[in-house]
Design a protein around this motif. Structure first.
Motif, PDB file in Angstrom:
ATOM      1  N   LEU A   2       2.539  -3.114  14.222  1.00  0.00           N
ATOM      2  CA  LEU A   2       1.508  -3.076  13.172  1.00  0.00           C
ATOM      3  C   LEU A   2       0.701  -1.790  13.242  1.00  0.00           C
ATOM      4  O   LEU A   2       0.349  -1.211  12.212  1.00  0.00           O
ATOM      5  CB  LEU A   2       0.589  -4.288  13.282  1.00  0.00           C
ATOM      6  N   GLY A   3       0.413  -1.329  14.458  1.00  0.00           N
ATOM      7  CA  GLY A   3      -0.319  -0.070  14.619  1.00  0.00           C
ATOM      8  C   GLY A   3       0.462   1.106  14.074  1.00  0.00           C
ATOM      9  O   GLY A   3      -0.089   1.943  13.353  1.00  0.00           O
ATOM     10  N   CYS A   4       1.752   1.177  14.404  1.00  0.00           N
ATOM     11  CA  CYS A   4       2.603   2.257  13.875  1.00  0.00           C
ATOM     12  C   CYS A   4       2.688   2.173  12.354  1.00  0.00           C
ATOM     13  O   CYS A   4       2.606   3.192  11.663  1.00  0.00           O
ATOM     14  CB  CYS A   4       4.004   2.190  14.472  1.00  0.00           C
ATOM     15  N   GLY A   5       2.836   0.958  11.838  1.00  0.00           N
ATOM     16  CA  GLY A   5       2.888   0.779  10.385  1.00  0.00           C
ATOM     17  C   GLY A   5       1.599   1.213   9.714  1.00  0.00           C
ATOM     18  O   GLY A   5       1.606   1.850   8.656  1.00  0.00           O
ATOM     19  N   ALA A   6       0.476   0.882  10.342  1.00  0.00           N
ATOM     20  CA  ALA A   6      -0.823   1.264   9.783  1.00  0.00           C
ATOM     21  C   ALA A   6      -1.008   2.783   9.802  1.00  0.00           C
ATOM     22  O   ALA A   6      -1.526   3.371   8.842  1.00  0.00           O
ATOM     23  CB  ALA A   6      -1.946   0.585  10.551  1.00  0.00           C
TER      24      ALA A   6
ATOM     25  N   ALA B 239      -1.420   4.973   6.520  1.00  0.00           N
ATOM     26  CA  ALA B 239      -2.609   5.815   6.350  1.00  0.00           C
ATOM     27  C   ALA B 239      -2.213   7.267   6.061  1.00  0.00           C
ATOM     28  O   ALA B 239      -2.818   7.925   5.209  1.00  0.00           O
ATOM     29  CB  ALA B 239      -3.497   5.733   7.587  1.00  0.00           C
ATOM     30  N   ALA B 240      -1.197   7.760   6.759  1.00  0.00           N
ATOM     31  CA  ALA B 240      -0.732   9.126   6.516  1.00  0.00           C
ATOM     32  C   ALA B 240      -0.167   9.262   5.102  1.00  0.00           C
ATOM     33  O   ALA B 240      -0.460  10.239   4.394  1.00  0.00           O
ATOM     34  CB  ALA B 240       0.324   9.512   7.552  1.00  0.00           C
ATOM     35  N   ALA B 241       0.607   8.277   4.668  1.00  0.00           N
ATOM     36  CA  ALA B 241       1.184   8.326   3.322  1.00  0.00           C
ATOM     37  C   ALA B 241       0.101   8.262   2.252  1.00  0.00           C
ATOM     38  O   ALA B 241       0.158   8.994   1.258  1.00  0.00           O
ATOM     39  CB  ALA B 241       2.179   7.174   3.139  1.00  0.00           C
ATOM     40  N   VAL B 242      -0.903   7.411   2.448  1.00  0.00           N
ATOM     41  CA  VAL B 242      -1.992   7.308   1.477  1.00  0.00           C
ATOM     42  C   VAL B 242      -2.795   8.606   1.437  1.00  0.00           C
ATOM     43  O   VAL B 242      -3.185   9.070   0.363  1.00  0.00           O
ATOM     44  CB  VAL B 242      -2.895   6.092   1.796  1.00  0.00           C
TER      45      VAL B 242
ATOM     46  N   ILE C 248       0.836  -1.204   0.000  1.00  0.00           N
ATOM     47  CA  ILE C 248       0.000   0.000   0.000  1.00  0.00           C
ATOM     48  C   ILE C 248       0.870   1.252   0.000  1.00  0.00           C
ATOM     49  O   ILE C 248       0.559   2.243  -0.681  1.00  0.00           O
ATOM     50  CB  ILE C 248      -0.983  -0.033   1.191  1.00  0.00           C
ATOM     51  N   LEU C 249       1.984   1.224   0.743  1.00  0.00           N
ATOM     52  CA  LEU C 249       2.928   2.356   0.711  1.00  0.00           C
ATOM     53  C   LEU C 249       3.493   2.546  -0.691  1.00  0.00           C
ATOM     54  O   LEU C 249       3.634   3.683  -1.168  1.00  0.00           O
ATOM     55  CB  LEU C 249       4.073   2.133   1.700  1.00  0.00           C
TER      56      LEU C 249
END
Length: 159
Positions: free
Chosen positions: A132-136, A140-143, A68-69
């Motif tokens: 996983l939370g930090c990655g999500a 989300a910020a990048a998207v 997704i990134l």
């Protein structure tokens, strides 16, 4: 090719078009990742492998976030530069990010091995759910930033 000119005669705004591209991309990446995770987990369990299925699922979740990134990175360039020019630009952007990552790893290695220890202890303190939370959140910020840039590109674009 009048694809966009024809497309925007339909009852679809440019913003909706961009958001749909992101939604379908995220759904496709997630569906593919979940299918691979399921097949891999079944294979691990059926073979009686010593690998922990939870670790496999965590790895798959990380790869879904990376996919997704990658989509968030590439989509604005894909919308800005069509065709062959777009492929060259996307390749150049990916090469730049790989080189930056490689340089950051080498730079961190030059300073001290204790930087690696600090990073590993920080990640250990987060735990699996925290990572996983930090990655999500990062994904989300990048998207979000990518989608805003893509919407702006499509609004300004003339066909």
């Amino acid at each position: 090719d009048n694809g966009y000119a024809w497309l925007f005669t339909m009852p679809v705004s440019r913003k909706q078009y961009v958001l749909e591209k992101y939604i379908f991309g995220i759904l496709g990446i997630t569906a593919g990742g979940l299918l691979c995770a399921l097949i891999g987990a079944v294979q691990i369990i059926a073979a009686g492998a010593e690998e922990d299925p939870k670790e496999w699922l965590f790895t798959c979740a990380v790869f879904i976030l990376i996919g997704i990134l990658f989509q968030a990175l590439v989509m604005p360039f894909r919308l800005k530069y069509e065709g062959d020019k777009g492929r060259v630009v996307m390749f150049a952007v990916i090469v730049v990010f790989v080189l930056l990552f490689y340089g950051a790893v080498k730079l961190a290695g030059m300073f001290a091995a204790d930087v690696e220890q600090q990073i590993m202890s920080f990640l250990d303190s987060l735990g699996v759910a925290g990572m996983l939370g930090c990655g999500a959140v990062i994904t989300a910020a990048a998207v979000t930033v990518s989608a805003l840039c893509s919407c702006r590109i499509m609004v300004k674009r003339e066909f």
